[in-house]
Write a protein that holds these residues in place. Structure first.
Motif, PDB file in Angstrom:
ATOM      1  N   PHE A 156       2.000   0.985   1.387  1.00  8.88           N
ATOM      2  CA  PHE A 156       2.554   0.402   2.612  1.00  8.88           C
ATOM      3  C   PHE A 156       2.226  -1.077   2.776  1.00  8.88           C
ATOM      4  CE2 PHE A 156       2.442   4.909   3.759  1.00  8.88           C
ATOM      5  CZ  PHE A 156       3.749   5.058   4.167  1.00  8.88           C
ATOM      6  N   THR A 157       1.386  -1.620   1.909  1.00 14.95           N
ATOM      7  CA  THR A 157       1.064  -3.041   2.058  1.00 14.95           C
ATOM      8  C   THR A 157       1.954  -3.901   1.178  1.00 14.95           C
ATOM      9  OG1 THR A 157      -0.594  -2.916   0.334  1.00 14.95           O
ATOM     10  CG2 THR A 157      -1.336  -2.524   2.567  1.00 14.95           C
ATOM     11  N   SER A 158       2.926  -3.273   0.494  1.00 14.51           N
ATOM     12  CA  SER A 158       3.762  -4.055  -0.408  1.00 14.51           C
ATOM     13  C   SER A 158       5.069  -4.478   0.265  1.00 14.51           C
ATOM     14  CB  SER A 158       4.087  -3.217  -1.641  1.00 14.51           C
ATOM     15  OG  SER A 158       5.247  -3.706  -2.252  1.00 14.51           O
TER      16      SER A 158
ATOM     17  N   THR B  73       0.724   7.289  10.927  1.00 17.21           N
ATOM     18  CA  THR B  73       1.033   7.838   9.600  1.00 17.21           C
ATOM     19  C   THR B  73       0.484   6.932   8.507  1.00 17.21           C
ATOM     20  OG1 THR B  73       3.134   8.314  10.641  1.00 17.21           O
ATOM     21  CG2 THR B  73       2.899   8.963   8.369  1.00 17.21           C
ATOM     22  N   MET B  74       0.766   5.629   8.630  1.00 10.96           N
ATOM     23  CA  MET B  74       0.309   4.733   7.566  1.00 10.96           C
ATOM     24  C   MET B  74      -1.211   4.706   7.507  1.00 10.96           C
ATOM     25  SD  MET B  74       2.946   1.568   7.508  1.00 10.96           S
ATOM     26  CE  MET B  74       2.920   1.178   9.242  1.00 10.96           C
ATOM     27  N   GLY B  75      -1.838   4.661   8.685  1.00 15.84           N
ATOM     28  CA  GLY B  75      -3.301   4.632   8.716  1.00 15.84           C
ATOM     29  C   GLY B  75      -3.888   5.875   8.072  1.00 15.84           C
ATOM     30  N   PRO B  93      -5.104  -2.068   7.083  1.00 19.36           N
ATOM     31  CA  PRO B  93      -4.717  -3.477   7.130  1.00 19.36           C
ATOM     32  C   PRO B  93      -3.610  -3.700   8.152  1.00 19.36           C
ATOM     33  CG  PRO B  93      -3.749  -2.437   5.211  1.00 19.36           C
ATOM     34  CD  PRO B  93      -4.467  -1.359   5.964  1.00 19.36           C
ATOM     35  N   LEU B  94      -3.986  -3.931   9.391  1.00 20.85           N
ATOM     36  CA  LEU B  94      -2.994  -4.009  10.463  1.00 20.85           C
ATOM     37  C   LEU B  94      -1.878  -5.007  10.175  1.00 20.85           C
ATOM     38  CD1 LEU B  94      -2.148  -2.898  13.152  1.00 20.85           C
ATOM     39  CD2 LEU B  94      -3.522  -4.645  14.259  1.00 20.85           C
ATOM     40  N   PRO B  95      -2.187  -6.248   9.734  1.00 22.07           N
ATOM     41  CA  PRO B  95      -1.079  -7.194   9.509  1.00 22.07           C
ATOM     42  C   PRO B  95      -0.057  -6.658   8.515  1.00 22.07           C
ATOM     43  CG  PRO B  95      -3.182  -8.312   9.388  1.00 22.07           C
ATOM     44  CD  PRO B  95      -3.488  -6.853   9.475  1.00 22.07           C
ATOM     45  N   ALA B  96      -0.541  -5.966   7.480  1.00 22.47           N
ATOM     46  CA  ALA B  96       0.399  -5.458   6.476  1.00 22.47           C
ATOM     47  C   ALA B  96       1.195  -4.273   7.014  1.00 22.47           C
ATOM     48  CB  ALA B  96      -0.345  -5.043   5.216  1.00 22.47           C
ATOM     49  N   PHE B  97       0.721  -3.676   8.103  1.00 21.23           N
ATOM     50  CA  PHE B  97       1.450  -2.537   8.674  1.00 21.23           C
ATOM     51  C   PHE B  97       2.518  -2.978   9.667  1.00 21.23           C
ATOM     52  CE2 PHE B  97      -2.124   0.836   8.077  1.00 21.23           C
ATOM     53  CZ  PHE B  97      -1.831   0.864   6.730  1.00 21.23           C
ATOM     54  N   ILE B  98       2.456  -4.242  10.100  1.00 22.74           N
ATOM     55  CA  ILE B  98       3.350  -4.658  11.188  1.00 22.74           C
ATOM     56  C   ILE B  98       4.834  -4.541  10.818  1.00 22.74           C
ATOM     57  CG2 ILE B  98       4.078  -6.697  12.501  1.00 22.74           C
ATOM     58  CD1 ILE B  98       1.108  -7.191  13.006  1.00 22.74           C
ATOM     59  N   PRO B  99       5.255  -4.998   9.634  1.00 23.12           N
ATOM     60  CA  PRO B  99       6.696  -4.904   9.368  1.00 23.12           C
ATOM     61  C   PRO B  99       7.250  -3.489   9.505  1.00 23.12           C
ATOM     62  CG  PRO B  99       5.644  -6.277   7.728  1.00 23.12           C
ATOM     63  CD  PRO B  99       4.543  -5.688   8.560  1.00 23.12           C
ATOM     64  N   ILE B 100       6.565  -2.515   8.912  1.00 24.23           N
ATOM     65  CA  ILE B 100       7.106  -1.153   8.964  1.00 24.23           C
ATOM     66  C   ILE B 100       6.998  -0.595  10.373  1.00 24.23           C
ATOM     67  CG2 ILE B 100       6.746   1.196   8.114  1.00 24.23           C
ATOM     68  CD1 ILE B 100       6.241   0.050   5.403  1.00 24.23           C
TER      69      ILE B 100
END
Lengths: 456, 377
Positions: A156-158, B73-75, B93-100
């Motif tokens: 999910f980080t990609s 879910t992502m967490g 990684p909250l910043p990386a989760f923001i788009p989704i």
């Protein structure tokens, strides 16, 4: 139709057509048999589509080795085409959602068509990353998080995965938005057709819409909500597409200007494409007084504006590369303009920055041949922009020992041609199967269609 | 056919008239009435005295739900179920989760709003509504503006409604009837057509699943690269003169890790000079037992008593508990493994040198257990 007075020019819909005549005019392509021009056009697009299908079958059978992609340039044409087509889609949402929020009434004549083009462009775009996986029938397994035997989840980080979510959400929301807009028109078609089969189809697709004001009230609110969501959504989509590049550390990609620069470029190329197609549509179906010259001129102004934004971004990239003092960055940009791919760079620069400047002249903005050619060139330029970004950076990365020159193959070309074939085939079928102008929306903006002493 | 009055309708020609009419009808206190217009007419909601729509709440809660769903879910997937350090980022990684998170918020909010709108607020699809297929509907979906007061309205009175419409100068005034049977029709499951449809779906699904699993998956390119355009040892090849992909090594070449065996065809010397490098211990005996059971026991039996499991398909070997073998040195047994003996083949390609010695040690254990010394007891 002879009774309509075309001499009087109004801002949105020229003349003051009676509402029933609008019904007739807009549903005429659906009621009449396609003429020879239509079949010729369809033959051309289907041929292009077939060329693409052959290229695709070969790629799947023999593998992606048929493409020009090589070791440092792993992205090649498929990703260039993907970014290009996603960008084309953006104009549709901009016209239907953002201009709706800004209460730009001139959008009504072109909104439905532009939205349709969004959907077709996104369909075309989605094909490319999926076939770039090599075995598209397994793509769902790589791309979607689902509970599986390996208990592995996607990353999910990609940014590539963000793309999966962004593009599929974009497609779904655009489609729903489009369909919601179509429901009242389906109801109108249902009530005027005398063909039994059509009546069944329209009854099903209109869901039994009754034009009830108790419905219109919620309907308008929903339309507003959808527009409100589609606006940030469309900005997010090309932002996330730009992250595919910007989050990587490659010189020439790793820049913060990418999101706004990509969005501006997307709107730029999308408007050019919509304008091109509309020129034909208004001519062929006699929609000149609904899709007016004023509308086209406004679109050209937006092309001019976004073209300058893109030009600003090009220059700013160079400035930042120099200002940052990072050697590989400076090299990457000098290489773009004066390296092996200088020709691609200068095609891009002249088509996107120099040529649209002609739109400063009102004469050019209102001349069909001129604006058509300029918009075609804009799309050529925008395709090369994606080519320049993708290929120049990859072919000259940090490690000189792995540098290589990317040369597209015939298969690459056939896939590109096929994508245009698919897009235009869908557009053509659309013009004959659905009302390309929103009947209900156009009626609402015809002069005299709203109460004079309304409390608005 | 039981025709019942559904409503009384009036058609008007201009938006101004319809606003006026809607106001008049609402002012008279009617509640079960509707205005039908080809497009939304400005100011109609207040003219009809409609309450503001509650749809916004659906959007709000669905959107919040979508955001929460995405983050949780992502967490859970990346931080709890399968924690993995990617790019040095933390497990959440909250910043990386923001788009989704954003995309799912939009997706869930819009889909729920539209679903609620169509199926819950509008109760669509509904093609059996009495107003469908009437002259009234044909007009309001094109260029007329209509009002319809339902007969179920508590204040409904035929004469009053008629005169109200007349006083408003309606262009057309007409009643709308409905057929009770048609409106209340409920689809049955045991309907022939429906069952035929189900059967067709079932057949289609089964046939396609069958062909998919039994044929499609075995043709190129879907067969997981079972056929590849590369050279395999037995294939033909135009590059070499002998036309074969597999070439014999150049004379004198030595395989990697190969050590020549000094006692080829010299069993007695092997018995004399070869020294077992392994001191028996738990580990190498375990290896020996494992290898013996795999490679030797089919002929020699698990206890080396010569009780072959091959049921006479291969000559039974002698017991390894004989005086002779017990008297052999380790090196002599080792030699049999390396070279074989008469019909017994060599096991040098299956067993590494260490493993051979481990097997020898294990044979010694077997021998000792059957012929234990006084001191062992």
């Amino acid at each position: 139709m002879g009774s309509i007075d075309y001499t009087q020019e109004l801002s949105v819909v020229e003349g003051k057509p009676a509402l029933r005549e609008l019904d007739e005019l807009i549903s005429k392509p659906l009621d009449s048999k396609p003429d020879i021009k239509f079949y010729i056009a369809l033959a051309v697009t289907l041929t292009m589509l077939t060329i693409g299908a052959i290229g695709l079958t070969a790629s799947l059978y023999y593998g992606t080795g048929l493409w020009g992609n090589n070791n440092p340039v792993g992205w090649g044409f498929p990703i260039v085409n993907f970014v290009f087509w996603i960008g084309i889609g953006h104009a549709g949402t901009l016209i239907s959602a953002i201009l709706f929020l800004f209460r730009q009434k001139w959008r009504t004549g072109i909104a439905r068509f532009a939205e349709g083009m969004t959907i077709f462009a996104v369909i075309t775009a989605m094909i490319f990353p999926i076939i770039h996986t090599g075995r598209p029938w397994l793509a769902a397994i790589y791309l979607l998080p689902y509970p599986n035997q390996h208990s592995l989840w996607v990353n999910f980080t990609s940014p590539l995965l963000w793309d999966v979510f962004a593009v599929s959400t974009y497609f779904t929301v655009s489609f729903v938005f489009w369909y919601i807009g179509l429901i009242p028109d389906f109801a109108t078609l249902r009530d005027r057709t005398s063909n039994k089969i059509k009546k069944i189809i329209y009854s099903v697709t209109s869901l039994g819409w009754r034009h009830s004001n108790r419905h219109w009230q919620n309907y308008e609110l929903t339309y507003l909500i959808l527009a409100g969501f589609a606006t940030p959504l469309v900005l997010s989509v090309h932002t996330i597409v730009s992250f595919d590049f910007a989050v990587a550390i490659l010189p020439g990609w790793h820049t913060t200007i990418f999101p706004p620069y990509f969005v501006a470029g997307a709107v730029f190329s999308g408007f050019a494409m919509v304008q091109n197609v509309l020129i034909f549509i208004r001519k062929i179906f006699n929609y000149e007084h609904i899709i007016t010259m004023d509308t086209l001129e406004r679109m050209n102004k937006i092309i001019l504006l976004t073209g300058m934004l893109v030009g600003y971004a090009y220059s700013m990239e160079f400035f930042i590369a120099w200002y940052s003092g990072v050697q590989p960055e400076v090299f990457a940009f000098m290489n773009r303009a004066f390296g092996d791919y200088f020709w691609a760079y200068w095609i891009m620069f002249s088509c996107n920055v120099f040529i649209p400047q002609l739109f400063w002249f009102k004469k050019v903005r209102r001349s069909i041949p001129f604006m058509f050619v300029i918009a075609v060139l804009v799309n050529v330029g925008m395709w090369f922009e994606r080519f320049v970004i993708t290929v120049t950076s990859l072919s000259r990365d940090y490690l000189p020992s792995s540098w290589a020159y990317f040369k597209p193959t015939l298969t690459d070309a056939s896939l590109l041609i096929g994508s245009f074939g698919l897009f235009f085939t869908l557009v053509l079928l659309f013009t004959k199967s659905l009302p390309v102008i929103s009947i209900a929306e156009v009626k609402a903006v015809v002069d005299g269609s709203q109460p004079k002493h309304g409390d608005h | 056919m039981s025709e019942k009055l559904f409503s009384y309708t009036a058609l008007f020609n201009t938006p101004d008239e319809i606003i006026h009419a809607a106001k008049a009808v609402a002012d008279k206190g009617y509640t079960k009435f509707d205005v039908n217009t080809p497009y939304p007419v400005h100011g109609m909601d207040s003219a009809m005295k409609l309450k503001t729509s509650k749809l916004g709440f659906v959007t709000l809660f669905a959107g919040l739900g979508g955001a929460a769903l995405a983050l949780l879910t992502m967490g859970w997937m990346m931080g709890i179920d399968y924690p993995n350090v990617i790019g040095g980022k933390p497990f959440f990684p909250l910043p990386a989760f923001i788009p989704i998170t954003f995309e799912l918020t939009v997706l869930v909010a819009t889909l729920s709003t539209v679903a609620f709108l169509l199926f819950f607020f509008f109760k669509l699809p509904n093609n059996r509504h009495p107003l469908h297929d009437t002259n009234y509907m044909k007009n309001v979906s094109s260029d007329k503006y209509g009002v319809s007061i339902e007969a179920e309205d508590p204040k409904f009175n035929l004469e009053e409604v008629k005169s109200l419409f007349e006083s408003l100068h309606a262009s057309v005034i007409e009643p709308v009837y409905f057929d009770e049977e048609e409106v209340n029709y409920k689809p049955k499951i045991a309907d022939g057509k429906f069952l035929a449809f189900l059967a067709a779906v079932a057949i289609f699904v089964s046939v396609s699943a069958y062909t998919h699993l039994n044929y499609l998956l075995y043709i190129v390119p879907f067969n997981w690269m079972a056929e590849q355009g590369k050279l395999v040892p037995q294939s033909t090849n135009d590059i070499f003169t002998n036309g074969s992909s597999m070439q014999t090594p150049v004379e004198g070449s030595v395989a990697r890790g190969f050590i020549p065996y000094a006692f080829k065809d010299k069993p007695d010397e092997a018995g004399k000079f070869l020294v077992n490098p392994l001191i028996p211990n738990e580990q190498n005996l375990a290896v020996g037992k494992n290898k013996f059971n795999i490679y030797c026991s089919p002929c020699h039996g698990y206890l080396a008593e010569g009780d072959s499991r091959l049921r006479g398909q291969f000559p039974n070997p002698p017991s390894l508990h004989s005086e002779k073998v017990r008297g052999w040195s380790d090196g002599r047994i080792y030699h049999v493994i390396v070279e074989g003996q008469n019909v017994m083949p060599s096991y040098s390609s299956q067993l590494s040198r260490e493993e051979r010695w481990a097997v020898v040690n294990y044979i010694r254990v077997l021998q000792r257990s059957l012929n234990a010394k006084e001191s062992d007891l």
